[in-house]
Scaffold this motif. Structure first.
Motif, short mmCIF file in Angstrom:
data_model
loop_
_atom_site.label_atom_id
_atom_site.label_comp_id
_atom_site.label_asym_id
_atom_site.label_seq_id
_atom_site.Cartn_x
_atom_site.Cartn_y
_atom_site.Cartn_z
N GLU A 97 0.85 -1.24 0.01
CA GLU A 97 -0.14 0.05 0.03
C GLU A 97 0.89 1.26 -0.08
N MET A 98 1.97 1.51 0.75
CA MET A 98 2.91 2.42 0.72
C MET A 98 3.75 2.37 -0.33
N ASP A 99 3.67 1.76 -1.44
CA ASP A 99 4.65 1.70 -2.52
C ASP A 99 6.16 1.45 -2.42
N TYR A 100 6.37 0.57 -1.40
CA TYR A 100 7.93 -0.03 -1.17
C TYR A 100 8.22 -0.58 -2.26
N PRO A 101 9.43 -0.66 -2.80
CA PRO A 101 9.99 -1.44 -3.91
C PRO A 101 10.18 -2.85 -3.44
N ARG A 102 9.86 -3.90 -4.28
CA ARG A 102 9.76 -5.24 -3.97
C ARG A 102 10.96 -5.68 -3.22
N PRO A 103 12.11 -5.41 -3.58
CA PRO A 103 13.47 -5.60 -2.99
C PRO A 103 13.34 -5.20 -1.39
N VAL A 104 12.81 -3.97 -1.13
CA VAL A 104 12.65 -3.71 0.15
C VAL A 104 11.70 -4.59 0.94
N CYS A 105 10.43 -4.76 0.30
CA CYS A 105 9.63 -5.81 0.94
C CYS A 105 10.23 -7.02 1.15
N ASP A 106 10.98 -7.71 0.21
CA ASP A 106 11.36 -8.83 0.47
C ASP A 106 12.62 -9.04 1.51
N GLU A 107 13.15 -7.72 1.93
CA GLU A 107 14.27 -7.77 2.89
C GLU A 107 13.47 -7.72 4.15
N VAL A 108 12.55 -6.78 4.22
CA VAL A 108 11.55 -7.03 5.48
C VAL A 108 10.90 -8.27 5.69
N LEU A 109 10.49 -8.97 4.87
CA LEU A 109 9.87 -10.06 5.13
C LEU A 109 10.96 -11.20 5.52
N GLY A 110 12.30 -11.13 4.89
CA GLY A 110 13.27 -11.98 5.31
C GLY A 110 13.41 -11.82 6.73
N ILE A 111 13.52 -10.76 7.23
CA ILE A 111 13.61 -10.42 8.67
C ILE A 111 12.46 -11.19 9.36
N ALA A 112 11.38 -10.98 9.02
CA ALA A 112 10.19 -11.61 9.56
C ALA A 112 10.27 -13.05 9.67
N TYR A 113 10.56 -13.60 8.46
CA TYR A 113 10.77 -15.26 8.51
C TYR A 113 11.71 -15.62 9.36
N SER A 114 13.17 -14.82 9.41
CA SER A 114 14.12 -15.30 10.09
C SER A 114 13.74 -15.30 11.59
N LEU A 115 12.71 -14.91 12.09
CA LEU A 115 12.13 -14.77 13.21
C LEU A 115 11.18 -15.83 14.03
N LYS A 116 10.56 -16.41 12.67
CA LYS A 116 9.64 -17.52 12.75
C LYS A 116 9.68 -18.24 13.97
N SER A 117 10.84 -18.94 14.15
CA SER A 117 11.16 -20.03 15.29
C SER A 117 10.92 -19.27 16.67
N GLU A 118 11.17 -18.16 16.81
CA GLU A 118 11.21 -17.42 17.98
C GLU A 118 9.80 -16.80 18.33
N ILE A 119 8.85 -17.13 17.54
CA ILE A 119 7.59 -16.57 17.46
C ILE A 119 6.47 -17.57 17.79
N ILE A 120 6.73 -18.50 16.90
CA ILE A 120 5.51 -19.52 16.77
C ILE A 120 5.95 -20.48 17.82
N HIS A 121 4.86 -20.64 18.92
CA HIS A 121 5.09 -21.60 20.07
C HIS A 121 4.00 -22.40 20.43
N LYS A 122 3.98 -23.54 20.70
CA LYS A 122 2.87 -24.33 20.96
C LYS A 122 2.76 -24.73 22.55
#
Length: 122
Positions: A97-122
């Motif tokens: 929505e804020m028109d960030y270029p795809r490479p910037v989006c991918d970099e932020v999503l990469g950070i989010a995915y790198s934290l996945k194992s620290e966030i999902i807990h059962k």
């Protein structure tokens, strides 16, 4: 000189706007919304401020992150994989929505995915 991710996100102003929109989307999200809707205003404001600080510091900005680790923050919350994916989808939607270029989006999503194992807990 190479711009940092912090710079490419628009500095503190851009990150603040992005995080505000992400939280708005989280509140509306069917999967993750109930967690955010259950927070009182003070707690939600604190969480929003820590997300802004985390992203600003983690993207190379001149900001010190003073919050707890992702593991400490999310332990005991029992965050499901569906909630995690919904939150990541909100991040991408806000960035799109804020028109960030795809490479910037991918970099932020990469950070989010790198934290996945620290966030999902059962």
């Amino acid at each position: 000189m190479n711009e940092t991710l912090f710079d490419r996100l628009g500095g503190r102003t851009g990150i603040d706007r992005l995080c505000d929109r992400i939280v708005e989307l989280h509140l509306q999200n069917e999967a993750a919304g109930p967690r955010y809707q259950a927070l009182d205003d003070k707690t939600l404001d604190h969480a929003r401020a820590k997300v802004k600080e985390f992203l600003a510091a983690g993207s190379g900005g001149p900001v010190e992150y003073t919050g707890r680790s992702m593991l400490e923050t999310h332990t005991g919350m029992n965050v499901s994989a569906a909630e995690y994916v919904a939150v990541v989808d909100d991040i991408l939607q806000a960035m799109t929505e804020m028109d960030y270029p795809r490479p910037v989006c991918d970099e932020v999503l990469g950070i989010a995915y790198s934290l996945k194992s620290e966030i999902i807990h059962k």
